[in-house]
Design a protein around this motif. Structure first.
Motif, PDB file in Angstrom:
ATOM      1  N   SER A   1      25.285  38.738  42.786  1.00  0.00           N
ATOM      2  CA  SER A   1      26.268  39.063  41.970  1.00  0.00           C
ATOM      3  C   SER A   1      27.298  38.223  41.274  1.00  0.00           C
ATOM      4  N   ALA A   2      26.382  37.372  40.400  1.00  0.00           N
ATOM      5  CA  ALA A   2      26.932  36.229  39.652  1.00  0.00           C
ATOM      6  C   ALA A   2      26.700  36.465  38.213  1.00  0.00           C
TER       7      ALA A   2
ATOM      8  N   ALA B   1      22.333  26.766  40.825  1.00  0.00           N
ATOM      9  CA  ALA B   1      23.711  27.318  40.672  1.00  0.00           C
ATOM     10  C   ALA B   1      23.885  28.710  41.323  1.00  0.00           C
ATOM     11  N   VAL B   2      22.760  29.322  41.215  1.00  0.00           N
ATOM     12  CA  VAL B   2      22.982  30.517  41.945  1.00  0.00           C
ATOM     13  C   VAL B   2      22.831  30.681  43.331  1.00  0.00           C
ATOM     14  N   ARG B   3      21.878  29.692  43.869  1.00  0.00           N
ATOM     15  CA  ARG B   3      21.695  29.627  45.096  1.00  0.00           C
ATOM     16  C   ARG B   3      22.782  28.965  45.970  1.00  0.00           C
ATOM     17  N   TYR B   4      23.327  28.009  45.268  1.00  0.00           N
ATOM     18  CA  TYR B   4      24.283  27.019  45.892  1.00  0.00           C
ATOM     19  C   TYR B   4      25.861  27.338  45.536  1.00  0.00           C
ATOM     20  N   GLY B   5      25.995  28.196  44.414  1.00  0.00           N
ATOM     21  CA  GLY B   5      27.241  28.615  44.008  1.00  0.00           C
ATOM     22  C   GLY B   5      28.044  29.588  44.739  1.00  0.00           C
ATOM     23  N   ARG B   6      28.928  30.230  44.406  1.00  0.00           N
ATOM     24  CA  ARG B   6      29.897  31.262  45.245  1.00  0.00           C
ATOM     25  C   ARG B   6      29.110  32.410  44.739  1.00  0.00           C
ATOM     26  N   GLU B   7      29.223  33.356  45.757  1.00  0.00           N
ATOM     27  CA  GLU B   7      28.415  34.615  45.424  1.00  0.00           C
ATOM     28  C   GLU B   7      29.517  35.535  44.844  1.00  0.00           C
ATOM     29  N   GLY B   8      29.101  36.016  43.807  1.00  0.00           N
ATOM     30  CA  GLY B   8      30.007  37.082  42.679  1.00  0.00           C
ATOM     31  C   GLY B   8      30.645  35.758  41.955  1.00  0.00           C
ATOM     32  N   GLY B   9      30.425  34.719  41.801  1.00  0.00           N
ATOM     33  CA  GLY B   9      31.207  33.541  41.009  1.00  0.00           C
ATOM     34  C   GLY B   9      30.381  33.420  39.692  1.00  0.00           C
ATOM     35  N   THR B  10      31.079  32.598  38.872  1.00  0.00           N
ATOM     36  CA  THR B  10      30.511  32.391  37.286  1.00  0.00           C
ATOM     37  C   THR B  10      30.054  31.114  37.078  1.00  0.00           C
TER      38      THR B  10
ATOM     39  N   GLY C   1      22.549  13.255  19.771  1.00  0.00           N
ATOM     40  CA  GLY C   1      22.103  13.976  20.984  1.00  0.00           C
ATOM     41  C   GLY C   1      22.699  15.212  21.173  1.00  0.00           C
ATOM     42  N   LEU C   2      22.349  16.169  22.270  1.00  0.00           N
ATOM     43  CA  LEU C   2      22.726  17.154  22.442  1.00  0.00           C
ATOM     44  C   LEU C   2      22.899  17.167  24.225  1.00  0.00           C
ATOM     45  N   VAL C   3      24.065  17.843  24.708  1.00  0.00           N
ATOM     46  CA  VAL C   3      24.246  18.044  26.066  1.00  0.00           C
ATOM     47  C   VAL C   3      24.333  19.327  26.459  1.00  0.00           C
ATOM     48  N   LEU C   4      23.346  19.545  27.635  1.00  0.00           N
ATOM     49  CA  LEU C   4      23.392  20.936  28.116  1.00  0.00           C
ATOM     50  C   LEU C   4      24.086  20.639  29.420  1.00  0.00           C
ATOM     51  N   THR C   5      24.962  21.759  29.848  1.00  0.00           N
ATOM     52  CA  THR C   5      25.838  21.816  30.718  1.00  0.00           C
ATOM     53  C   THR C   5      25.635  22.907  31.549  1.00  0.00           C
ATOM     54  N   VAL C   6      25.544  22.724  33.041  1.00  0.00           N
ATOM     55  CA  VAL C   6      25.408  23.813  34.136  1.00  0.00           C
ATOM     56  C   VAL C   6      26.289  23.812  34.922  1.00  0.00           C
ATOM     57  N   ALA C   7      27.410  24.496  35.285  1.00  0.00           N
ATOM     58  CA  ALA C   7      28.406  24.215  36.109  1.00  0.00           C
ATOM     59  C   ALA C   7      28.570  25.480  37.217  1.00  0.00           C
ATOM     60  N   ASP C   8      28.792  25.453  38.284  1.00  0.00           N
ATOM     61  CA  ASP C   8      29.185  26.579  39.187  1.00  0.00           C
ATOM     62  C   ASP C   8      30.412  26.421  39.961  1.00  0.00           C
ATOM     63  N   ASP C   9      30.904  27.401  40.543  1.00  0.00           N
ATOM     64  CA  ASP C   9      32.170  27.275  41.228  1.00  0.00           C
ATOM     65  C   ASP C   9      32.044  27.478  42.614  1.00  0.00           C
ATOM     66  N   GLY C  10      30.986  26.794  43.220  1.00  0.00           N
ATOM     67  CA  GLY C  10      30.569  26.849  44.603  1.00  0.00           C
ATOM     68  C   GLY C  10      31.239  25.865  45.642  1.00  0.00           C
ATOM     69  N   PRO C  11      31.080  25.468  46.823  1.00  0.00           N
ATOM     70  CA  PRO C  11      31.555  24.814  47.693  1.00  0.00           C
ATOM     71  C   PRO C  11      31.581  23.329  47.234  1.00  0.00           C
ATOM     72  N   GLY C  12      30.645  23.050  46.433  1.00  0.00           N
ATOM     73  CA  GLY C  12      30.539  21.352  45.986  1.00  0.00           C
ATOM     74  C   GLY C  12      29.609  20.594  47.079  1.00  0.00           C
ATOM     75  N   ILE C  13      29.577  19.362  46.540  1.00  0.00           N
ATOM     76  CA  ILE C  13      28.605  18.625  47.157  1.00  0.00           C
ATOM     77  C   ILE C  13      29.354  17.419  47.668  1.00  0.00           C
ATOM     78  N   PRO C  14      29.302  16.676  49.030  1.00  0.00           N
ATOM     79  CA  PRO C  14      29.881  15.451  49.080  1.00  0.00           C
ATOM     80  C   PRO C  14      29.447  14.315  48.310  1.00  0.00           C
ATOM     81  N   ARG C  15      30.246  13.406  48.058  1.00  0.00           N
ATOM     82  CA  ARG C  15      29.915  12.228  47.009  1.00  0.00           C
ATOM     83  C   ARG C  15      28.803  11.476  47.454  1.00  0.00           C
ATOM     84  N   GLN C  16      28.912  11.214  48.871  1.00  0.00           N
ATOM     85  CA  GLN C  16      27.690  10.404  49.312  1.00  0.00           C
ATOM     86  C   GLN C  16      26.279  11.097  49.208  1.00  0.00           C
ATOM     87  N   HIS C  17      26.137  12.267  48.837  1.00  0.00           N
ATOM     88  CA  HIS C  17      24.791  13.042  48.816  1.00  0.00           C
ATOM     89  C   HIS C  17      24.373  12.791  47.155  1.00  0.00           C
TER      90      HIS C  17
END
Length: 471
Positions: A327-328, A359-368, A389-405
């Motif tokens: 439902s994203a 982004a779909v797998r690890y983002g928030r269900e129903g998120g943007t 150059g060009l910059v391609l950006t993909v951002a999710d609103d999921g729980p995030g990833i700890p910095r050490q990973h």
């Protein structure tokens, strides 16, 4: 060619040389009253006038001949015919000999030019990369294969600093130039992408037409080494990652053959799980093979042009069924006409697909999911290369990833949460594939994440000047 007027001083000196003796003799006869004054003065005047006339014609002939020879020597072509009166037959003879010499020199010059063109054509069309060095070891030129390998412009040797500074090659070049014997060196270049090269340094005696004293013949062994690594990695990875789903399949098959042989409900449930595990094995093998193919060609930059905005819109449309499962929705900001070059459309589509699926797998269900494409100078943070150059950006609103990973996310099969990754259907190879595709495009991948807020993946790709706008 008209007779040139000689300088006055030279003319008078020539006249004195020609008529000086008879004029002095007549003058002495006049002074000694050996001849009558009137006839003597007339003869003296005629002698002086004849000497001046002959000197003028003679020096004019020689001046014309000198000018004609100078013109031929300076590349003006053949010695032209001399116009006007030729007082001395020897001048015409000298002119004819000079014309013959000029014809021979012109023929020899044309032959040398043809040989030099043939030499350049042979070097240019050789299938292996080749670089020509001068007596000091500096690059003079490179053929088409070498320019493609090092990204150089036609007519130059390109940025060979990393190659020529390599200690093994510097030693081989020095030995070949000093000893006059061919040398060989095996090199591993880490930038801009890892390359394995074998270089043959061949001294040239006599030198080439442009002064080249050493040929560097390069054999790119990167693909062969990549194939060897691919075989070893595929066996190791496949044996490790396929063990779990294969064990599950074997267990369920044994159960269906034994205790659950007549249990329709259990059979249906087990068959569903077996289908999931088989599909996981298929995806894993496909990703492993795809990653291996990308690694084999990673050292060869692409050659096409890709409208990144249009490609992003097409991939979002194709991802609609996957988005529906969670439902994203995707907020797309990617105007058409932003062209990445050099680029491979199929591989950049794979980058978009993998980042969106991630982004779909690890983002928030129903998120943007926010997907954007923009010129590099319009994006933050400003840590991109100085060239367009060009910059391609993909951002999710999921729980995030700890910095050490974050530093290890592009490693094969690395998962922050192994159980969640497998349950989400990932193979653990998506970001590794993205990294190698970006490397092949000579781009950059930047991953940022904040726990509780979401993750952002940015890809910088080269483009034409002006932000990559289409023509």
């Amino acid at each position: 060619m008209p007779v040139a007027a000689p300088p006055t001083g030279r003319w008078l000196a020539g006249a004195a040389l020609i008529g000086g003796v008879p004029a002095i003799a007549l003058l002495l006869l006049l002074l000694g009253e050996a001849v009558d004054p009137a006839p003597g003065l007339l003869a003296l005047g005629a002698t002086v006038l004849a000497a001046l006339t002959v000197a003028r014609i003679w020096l004019g002939n020689l001046g014309s001949l000198a000018a004609a020879l100078r013109q031929a020597a300076e590349g003006g072509g053949m010695v032209p015919e001399l116009a006007g009166p030729l007082l001395l037959p020897s001048v015409a003879d000298v002119a004819e000999v000079a014309r013959r010499v000029a014809r021979a020199l012109q023929s020899r010059t044309e032959q040398v030019s043809r040989l030099r063109q043939a030499d350049e054509a042979i070097i240019e069309r050789l299938p292996d990369p080749l670089v020509v060095l001068d007596a000091d070891g500096a690059p003079l030129r490179a053929n088409a294969e070498a320019r493609a390998l090092f990204g150089a412009a036609p007519g130059s040797a390109g940025d060979l600093a990393a190659l020529l500074r390599h200690p093994a090659l510097a030693e081989a070049v020095s030995a070949a130039l000093s000893g006059g014997q061919p040398q060989r060196a095996d090199l591993a270049l880490p930038v801009p992408v890892p390359r394995d090269l074998r270089v043959h340094a061949v001294p040239m005696d006599p030198p080439l037409g442009d002064g080249g004293r050493l040929l560097l013949v390069l054999s790119d062994r990167t693909r062969d080494r990549a194939v060897e690594r691919m075989r070893a990695d595929f066996v190791a990875n496949a044996s490790h990652e396929l063990r779990t789903p294969l064990a599950s399949l074997i267990g369920f098959i044994e159960t269906l053959r034994g205790p659950a042989v007549d249990d329709r409900e259990a059979s249906a449930r087990f068959l569903g799980i077996m289908a999931e595990q088989a599909d996981r094995m298929r995806r894993l093998i496909d990703d492993l093979l795809g990653l291996s193919r990308i690694e084999i060609t990673e050292h060869q930059p692409p050659t096409g042009r890709v409208d990144l905005g249009a490609l992003a819109a097409a991939e979002v449309e194709a991802m609609a069924p996957v988005l529906a499962t969670r439902s994203a929705r995707v907020a797309l900001e990617a105007p058409a006409g932003l062209v990445a070059t050099p680029a491979d459309a199929g591989q950049l589509a794979q980058v978009l697909r993998n980042l969106l699926e991630n982004a779909v797998r690890y983002g928030r269900e129903g998120g943007t999911i926010r997907l954007s494409v923009a010129p590099a100078e319009e994006t933050v943070p400003p840590r991109w290369p100085a060239r367009p150059g060009l910059v391609l950006t993909v951002a999710d609103d999921g729980p995030g990833i700890p910095r050490q990973h974050l530093p290890r996310l592009t490693e094969r099969f690395y998962r922050v949460d192994r159980g969640r990754g497998r349950n989400a259907g990932g193979t653990g190879l998506g970001l590794a594939i993205v990294k190698h595709i970006v490397n092949r495009h000579r781009g950059q991948l930047l991953i940022e994440s904040e726990e509780g807020v979401g993750s952002t993946f940015r890809v910088w790709l080269p483009a034409d000047a002006g932000g990559g706008a289409a023509d």
